[in-house]
Design a protein around this motif. Structure first.
Motif, PDB file in Angstrom:
ATOM      1  N   SER A 176     -22.581  34.499 -32.669  1.00 28.20           N
ATOM      2  CA  SER A 176     -23.093  35.667 -31.957  1.00 28.20           C
ATOM      3  C   SER A 176     -22.012  36.181 -31.024  1.00 28.20           C
ATOM      4  O   SER A 176     -21.088  35.454 -30.663  1.00 28.20           O
ATOM      5  CB  SER A 176     -24.356  35.326 -31.170  1.00 28.20           C
ATOM      6  OG  SER A 176     -24.066  34.389 -30.151  1.00 28.20           O
ATOM      7  N   CYS A 177     -22.142  37.426 -30.642  1.00 25.00           N
ATOM      8  CA  CYS A 177     -21.125  38.061 -29.831  1.00 25.00           C
ATOM      9  C   CYS A 177     -21.772  39.156 -29.003  1.00 25.00           C
ATOM     10  O   CYS A 177     -22.672  39.847 -29.477  1.00 25.00           O
ATOM     11  CB  CYS A 177     -20.074  38.664 -30.770  1.00 25.00           C
ATOM     12  SG  CYS A 177     -18.487  38.935 -29.998  1.00 25.00           S
ATOM     13  N   ALA A 178     -21.311  39.300 -27.761  1.00 20.52           N
ATOM     14  CA  ALA A 178     -21.831  40.358 -26.892  1.00 20.52           C
ATOM     15  C   ALA A 178     -20.701  40.883 -26.008  1.00 20.52           C
ATOM     16  O   ALA A 178     -19.887  40.110 -25.504  1.00 20.52           O
ATOM     17  CB  ALA A 178     -22.965  39.826 -26.027  1.00 20.52           C
ATOM     18  N   PRO A 195     -16.863  34.472 -34.372  1.00 20.63           N
ATOM     19  CA  PRO A 195     -17.027  35.876 -34.743  1.00 20.63           C
ATOM     20  C   PRO A 195     -15.694  36.551 -35.043  1.00 20.63           C
ATOM     21  O   PRO A 195     -14.629  36.053 -34.679  1.00 20.63           O
ATOM     22  CB  PRO A 195     -17.671  36.490 -33.497  1.00 20.63           C
ATOM     23  CG  PRO A 195     -17.154  35.649 -32.375  1.00 20.63           C
ATOM     24  CD  PRO A 195     -17.072  34.241 -32.946  1.00 20.63           C
ATOM     25  N   THR A 196     -15.796  37.700 -35.686  1.00 21.48           N
ATOM     26  CA  THR A 196     -14.636  38.528 -35.984  1.00 21.48           C
ATOM     27  C   THR A 196     -14.648  39.751 -35.068  1.00 21.48           C
ATOM     28  O   THR A 196     -15.667  40.426 -34.943  1.00 21.48           O
ATOM     29  CB  THR A 196     -14.661  38.997 -37.452  1.00 21.48           C
ATOM     30  OG1 THR A 196     -14.627  37.841 -38.294  1.00 21.48           O
ATOM     31  CG2 THR A 196     -13.475  39.897 -37.776  1.00 21.48           C
ATOM     32  N   SER A 222      -7.858  43.405 -36.527  1.00 21.90           N
ATOM     33  CA  SER A 222      -8.948  42.425 -36.459  1.00 21.90           C
ATOM     34  C   SER A 222      -8.411  41.016 -36.264  1.00 21.90           C
ATOM     35  O   SER A 222      -7.238  40.739 -36.525  1.00 21.90           O
ATOM     36  CB  SER A 222      -9.818  42.485 -37.716  1.00 21.90           C
ATOM     37  OG  SER A 222      -9.085  42.082 -38.846  1.00 21.90           O
ATOM     38  N   GLY A 223      -9.294  40.161 -35.808  1.00 25.00           N
ATOM     39  CA  GLY A 223      -8.970  38.755 -35.623  1.00 25.00           C
ATOM     40  C   GLY A 223     -10.250  37.942 -35.562  1.00 25.00           C
ATOM     41  O   GLY A 223     -11.311  38.473 -35.233  1.00 25.00           O
ATOM     42  N   VAL A 224     -10.147  36.665 -35.892  1.00 23.95           N
ATOM     43  CA  VAL A 224     -11.296  35.766 -35.888  1.00 23.95           C
ATOM     44  C   VAL A 224     -11.126  34.766 -34.753  1.00 23.95           C
ATOM     45  O   VAL A 224     -10.080  34.122 -34.637  1.00 23.95           O
ATOM     46  CB  VAL A 224     -11.429  35.017 -37.237  1.00 23.95           C
ATOM     47  CG1 VAL A 224     -12.573  34.022 -37.189  1.00 23.95           C
ATOM     48  CG2 VAL A 224     -11.617  36.004 -38.380  1.00 23.95           C
ATOM     49  N   CYS A 263     -17.695  43.291 -32.615  1.00 23.95           N
ATOM     50  CA  CYS A 263     -17.596  41.829 -32.648  1.00 23.95           C
ATOM     51  C   CYS A 263     -18.844  41.321 -33.345  1.00 23.95           C
ATOM     52  O   CYS A 263     -19.972  41.595 -32.916  1.00 23.95           O
ATOM     53  CB  CYS A 263     -17.487  41.278 -31.226  1.00 23.95           C
ATOM     54  SG  CYS A 263     -17.141  39.507 -31.185  1.00 23.95           S
ATOM     55  N   GLN A 264     -18.658  40.591 -34.443  1.00 22.12           N
ATOM     56  CA  GLN A 264     -19.818  40.083 -35.196  1.00 22.12           C
ATOM     57  C   GLN A 264     -19.487  38.807 -35.906  1.00 22.12           C
ATOM     58  O   GLN A 264     -18.395  38.489 -36.177  1.00 22.12           O
ATOM     59  CB  GLN A 264     -20.320  41.114 -36.170  1.00 22.12           C
ATOM     60  CG  GLN A 264     -19.283  41.596 -37.152  1.00 22.12           C
ATOM     61  CD  GLN A 264     -19.799  42.731 -38.008  1.00 22.12           C
ATOM     62  OE1 GLN A 264     -20.775  43.378 -37.692  1.00 22.12           O
ATOM     63  NE2 GLN A 264     -19.133  42.984 -39.105  1.00 22.12           N
TER      64      GLN A 264
END
Length: 160
Positions: free
Chosen positions: A39-41, A80-81, A123-125, A159-160
């Motif tokens: 999860s991402c916020a 997340p990515t 992008s990045g993980v 972000c997901q």
């Protein structure tokens, strides 16, 4: 008589034994389960500020005196990515102003480092940690000096 007394005594013992209550114990195991999902916020954002230096009136930048990069704070779990869209031009410029623009922007992250744009997206993980700050900078060279007015541009962070 002894038999009668013994009989009465035995009857009393048997009756008292049958009055004793026996319970059977039972046990069980109660499981409590949980699943952690990625999860991402975004927990905060600060808009960037573009500025023009009087010495270079055809360059507007977040790095110029009075300018500042845009930032976003992220909290996450899992892996997340993060994706960031490249800024390719202004969303709006003052009416009547129509020179050509050359745009450059960068994105960096405290955990992921500098991210490179490919086909308009960087992008990045995240493989570790649980929070980060992402910084986006912008520089725009104009074919003519900038005129007074409002200029806007944006990048989309996911972000997901």
């Amino acid at each position: 008589m002894f038999r009668k007394v013994a009989f009465v005594y035995m009857t009393a013992v048997v009756c008292s034994l049958s009055a004793v209550s026996y319970t059977h114990a039972a046990t069980t195991q109660l499981n409590i389960n949980g699943t952690v999902s990625t999860s991402c916020a975004f927990t905060g954002t600060t808009s960037g500020v573009l500025a023009v230096s009087p010495n270079t009136p055809n360059i507007m930048s977040t790095g110029a005196v009075g300018g500042s990069a845009g930032t976003a704070s992220i909290s996450f779990t899992g892996t997340p990515t993060l994706t960031v869209t490249e800024i390719t031009g202004f969303d709006s410029v003052p009416s009547g102003y129509s020179p050509t623009f050359s745009v450059s922007n960068t994105v960096s992250s405290g955990l992921l480092g500098a991210l490179s744009f490919s086909s308009g997206v960087a992008s990045g993980v995240y493989s570790s940690g649980n929070s980060d700050t992402v910084t986006v900078t912008l520089g725009v060279a104009s074919s003519a000096p900038y005129i007074t007015g409002n200029y806007t541009a944006h990048s989309t962070l996911t972000c997901q």
